[in-house]
Design an enzyme around this catalytic site. Sequence first.
Site, PDB file in Angstrom:
ATOM      1  CG  ASN A 124      -0.639  -0.002   2.168  1.00  0.00           C
ATOM      2  OD1 ASN A 124       1.045  -0.998   2.965  1.00  0.00           O
ATOM      3  ND2 ASN A 124      -0.818   0.792   3.620  1.00  0.00           N
ATOM      4  CD  GLU A 150       1.463  -1.307  10.598  1.00  0.00           C
ATOM      5  OE1 GLU A 150       0.231  -1.614  11.476  1.00  0.00           O
ATOM      6  OE2 GLU A 150       1.733  -0.642  10.133  1.00  0.00           O
ATOM      7  CB  CYS A 181      -2.683   0.096   8.559  1.00  0.00           C
ATOM      8  SG  CYS A 181      -1.267   1.336   8.975  1.00  0.00           S
TER       9      CYS A 181
END
Length: 479
Positions: free
Chosen positions: A150, A248, A282
Amino acid sequence: MEKLQNFINGKYCDPIEGKYIDNYEPASGQVYSSIPDSGAQDVTLAVAAAEKAFPIWSKMSVQDRSGVLIRLSEGIAERMDEFVAAESKDNGKPLALAGHVDIPRAVSNFHFFATAILHYASESHNMEGVGVNYTLRKPLGIVGCISPWNLPLYLFSWKIAPALAAGNCVIAKPSEVTPYTAYLLGKVAKDAGMPDGVLNILHGQGGNVGDAIVKHPKIKAISFTGGTSTGEYIARTAAPMFKKLSLELGGKNPNIIYADCDFKEMMSTTLRSSFANQGQICLCGSRIFIERSIYDTFKEEFVRRVEATVVGHPNNSESKLGAIVSKQHMEKVLSYVELAKKEGGTVLTGGERAIVEGYEEGYYMRPTVIEGLPFDCRTNQEEIFGPVVTITPFDSEEEVLMMANSTQYGLSATLWTSDLKRAHRMADQLHAGIVWVNAWLVRDLRTPFGGVKASGVGREGGWEALRFFTEPKNVFIKY
């Protein structure tokens, strides 16, 4: 068609088994390059190179190591236009976003950790009349860094910069969906004077090369950003090998809006926090909770602005949303819209594929707003990771805290209010590693970054990252 290569021991090279994967341009839906489909043999080769390089890199003076990383940072900045164009083409994000956020942040990441190591101070603890303790921090050795698609170079550098700064050698794997800027980074590192074997960049699928990195016995730590299910697998695999882990993972972040907020600023920021990077961040606030007294006003204005948002080719300066990263991911996001309808939700706008003239095969989707869903339905509990948000009214602080904290995730939360007491009280009670009050995505590189619950383990950023990539050693001297 360009063929990308691995970067091992300071040189570009083909994968040992000679296998390649097609790399698609999201904006057009067409293959534009191929990347190595690397495996365990390539990891073995990279580890051997890193083993030879570690004594050189770890014993280099802090000033010299810092100099290499600063030159690396400057090298990216000097090729800014090339990196921006590559990131936009590879990921599908608007050119302006890559130029304003992604690549400048990669430059900042290397520069920040290059200078941070110049200011590290060892801890000392005096025992009166007995002796003194001091703490050394030693690099781990060889570490594995696996980053997502991303924010490709942004998050790639977020991991490898502190690992290198601390004196480790790195085996790094970018996402096979967005490999291009990581591929370009090898030459920049070489030009910066980084010793051969210090940074090794391997391309390929997570189930092949990624798995080999996680399982290799000489790789002492794994720093991973990606999906929660993959993180669970990495933890199950690496923990019995006593590797250090920083994970993460996913997020399903709440955006809580009170009637006493600055409505204009909140509305502008909420558009960004909902749909920036096509909602593929995120930290996006995908569950929006609005105090009931302003719910209808919010809904009317928000939907109007979302409908006016331009979806288009990343190179179009008017495009606010570019292409979804892949066809597979676009289909996943669209499937959640259908799920929301089955769960009783009403699509207020969007919810369908967008057709961009001249790029009809591209992976575009209209930003989507859904209302009328229960807080505990799948649409409100599972990470969609696309341009889809739900809106829900609330009546009390207790109610919105219950809904906000109801998911398995706990990465970030956003709170809009002018009540200072409420802000502190709710920030304390929200289950999140990061809470923004009257703002979103304001990042200070010195602060810890990470989540709670299924959003991950450990923290990145600042001293937290440097601590992760080092091992403390206490030394006691008797008086």
